[in-house]
Design a protein around this motif. Structure first.
Motif, PDB file in Angstrom:
ATOM      1  N   UNK A 122       0.343  -1.795   0.254  1.00  0.00           N
ATOM      2  CA  UNK A 122       0.188   0.080   0.515  1.00  0.00           C
ATOM      3  C   UNK A 122       0.847   1.153   0.336  1.00  0.00           C
ATOM      4  N   UNK A 123       1.023   1.512  -1.286  1.00  0.00           N
ATOM      5  CA  UNK A 123       1.357   3.494  -1.382  1.00  0.00           C
ATOM      6  C   UNK A 123       1.029   4.607   0.055  1.00  0.00           C
ATOM      7  N   UNK A 124       1.714   5.443   0.419  1.00  0.00           N
ATOM      8  CA  UNK A 124       1.123   6.269   1.295  1.00  0.00           C
ATOM      9  C   UNK A 124       0.388   6.074   2.598  1.00  0.00           C
ATOM     10  N   UNK A 125       0.034   6.952   3.512  1.00  0.00           N
ATOM     11  CA  UNK A 125      -0.009   6.847   4.491  1.00  0.00           C
ATOM     12  C   UNK A 125      -1.040   5.665   5.476  1.00  0.00           C
ATOM     13  N   UNK A 126      -0.714   4.901   6.339  1.00  0.00           N
ATOM     14  CA  UNK A 126      -2.239   4.110   6.567  1.00  0.00           C
ATOM     15  C   UNK A 126      -2.453   4.299   8.317  1.00  0.00           C
ATOM     16  N   UNK A 127      -2.857   5.372   9.056  1.00  0.00           N
ATOM     17  CA  UNK A 127      -3.476   6.192  10.459  1.00  0.00           C
ATOM     18  C   UNK A 127      -3.084   5.102  10.994  1.00  0.00           C
ATOM     19  N   UNK A 128      -2.613   4.942  12.194  1.00  0.00           N
ATOM     20  CA  UNK A 128      -1.840   4.257  13.257  1.00  0.00           C
ATOM     21  C   UNK A 128      -1.571   2.926  12.775  1.00  0.00           C
ATOM     22  N   UNK A 129      -1.320   2.622  11.858  1.00  0.00           N
ATOM     23  CA  UNK A 129      -1.300   1.347  11.551  1.00  0.00           C
ATOM     24  C   UNK A 129      -2.000   0.227  11.929  1.00  0.00           C
ATOM     25  N   UNK A 130      -3.311   0.653  11.472  1.00  0.00           N
ATOM     26  CA  UNK A 130      -4.223   0.652  12.153  1.00  0.00           C
ATOM     27  C   UNK A 130      -5.480  -0.120  10.794  1.00  0.00           C
TER      28      UNK A 130
END
Length: 345
Positions: free
Chosen positions: A76-84
């Motif tokens: 997955x590109x970019x950010x996933x909030x709180x790794x969750x």
């Protein structure tokens, strides 16, 4: 059309192979098995060739900085909030590698691996095909996938990168991209570059660069690229870009996602994508020297290039209406990004 394969070097115990695809117009691209990364995009320029990408001459340099230079990014590109995230009532935790969030697939994303490869060729196109079995134990994402990345160069001077994933018996996530840095000019800055983006809005971000869910209108902001705009001036006005643009009507084939043009030389790159986001990154705040090499050894510098990353909007798994990045169990997803080269004068 021609395909050339050679061992480039060794990195982290792996033998890294460089695959060069050449068309009949003197355009060629090179990619490496390590990270399935895109090393060169060479076009005719006078008596020689021009590399449109920021790049390095050896594999080690690609891993000596945090800029993900021309690497394939996934799952997955970019950010996933709180790794969750939550899916079907079940909670999932992912590897956190930036301020408690997951960035670009975590510390063991697509760019971490030396990929298996094959090649193919026909009358009007040549391809390099990278494939890797990626397990949950390898990268920390749920489910095992067979990932495939195909670079294709045609005699129409088009480069297509197709990212595919085949899932197993558990749902997973899939939203890859190419973290490519362009500079088609002959300058060590963005001064002669103009950019047009098919977007009327960009994402509002919090202090950790996580989308708040709000889409901002580009009107009367440095993010207004609806018509060709000087990139250096916009970059200065915005104090650098790390910005996710919402693409109008992705995949409809009526308008490209973006066009990057050097007004001086006439070199132009058109980007097409089947997804709803384009992240632009100009390396704001990078202080350490990064000695990219392009044009056969000429040094480039931080801020010289612009990354244009076509993808589904960041943190889509946690945001309504940002797009579906779920790879269903036993399912397959394929995304394509196309880069077309043209010289307008």
């Amino acid at each position: 059309m021609e395909i050339v394969k050679k061992v480039l070097d060794k990195y982290d115990g792996h033998t890294v192979t460089k695959i060069t695809l050449k068309n009949d117009n003197g355009v060629e691209i090179s990619c490496l098995t390590m990270g399935a990364l895109w090393q060169e995009f060479l076009v005719p320029a006078g008596e020689g060739k021009k590399n449109l990408l920021l790049s390095f001459d050896n594999t080690k340099e690609y891993y000596s900085n945090a800029q993900n230079v021309c690497k394939s990014i996934g799952r997955v590109a970019g950010r996933i909030a709180n790794a969750h995230y939550q899916l079907d009532g079940k909670q999932f935790s992912l590897p956190a590698n930036e301020n408690g969030n997951t960035l670009h697939g975590g510390d063991h994303g697509f760019s971490s691996w030396n990929w298996n490869y094959s090649t193919s060729q026909n009358k009007n196109s040549v391809s390099a095909i990278f494939q890797k079995n990626i397990t949950q134990e390898m990268d920390g994402f749920p489910g095992n996938i067979i990932a495939t990345i195909i670079y294709t160069l045609t005699n129409n001077n088009k480069v297509t990168i197709a990212y595919s994933a085949l899932g197993d018996n558990e749902d997973s996530l899939f939203n890859p991209t190419m973290h490519v840095y362009f500079n088609p000019s002959d300058h060590s800055d963005l001064s002669t570059l103009s950019l047009k983006i098919n977007s009327e809005g960009y994402l509002d971000l919090d202090d950790k660069n996580i989308p708040t869910g709000r889409v901002c209108d580009v009107t009367d902001t440095p993010c207004d690229f609806r018509d060709f705009t000087n990139l250096a001036k916009a970059d200065q006005a915005n104090h650098g870009f790390d910005t996710a643009f919402v693409v109008n009507e992705p995949g409809q084939g009526t308008k490209p996602v973006a066009i990057l043009r050097d007004e001086e030389s006439g070199r132009e790159i058109t980007i097409d994508s089947d997804r709803n986001g384009l992240v632009m990154y100009t390396m704001p705040g990078i202080d350490a020297p990064i000695h990219f090499t392009r044009d056969h050894g000429k040094e480039a510098h931080p801020g010289e290039g612009v990354a244009l990353e076509a993808q589904m909007l960041p943190d889509a798994i946690n945001q309504e209406n940002f797009g579906d990045i779920v790879l269903p169990k036993y399912g397959k997803k394929t995304y394509r990004i196309q880069y077309s080269y043209n010289k307008i004068k």
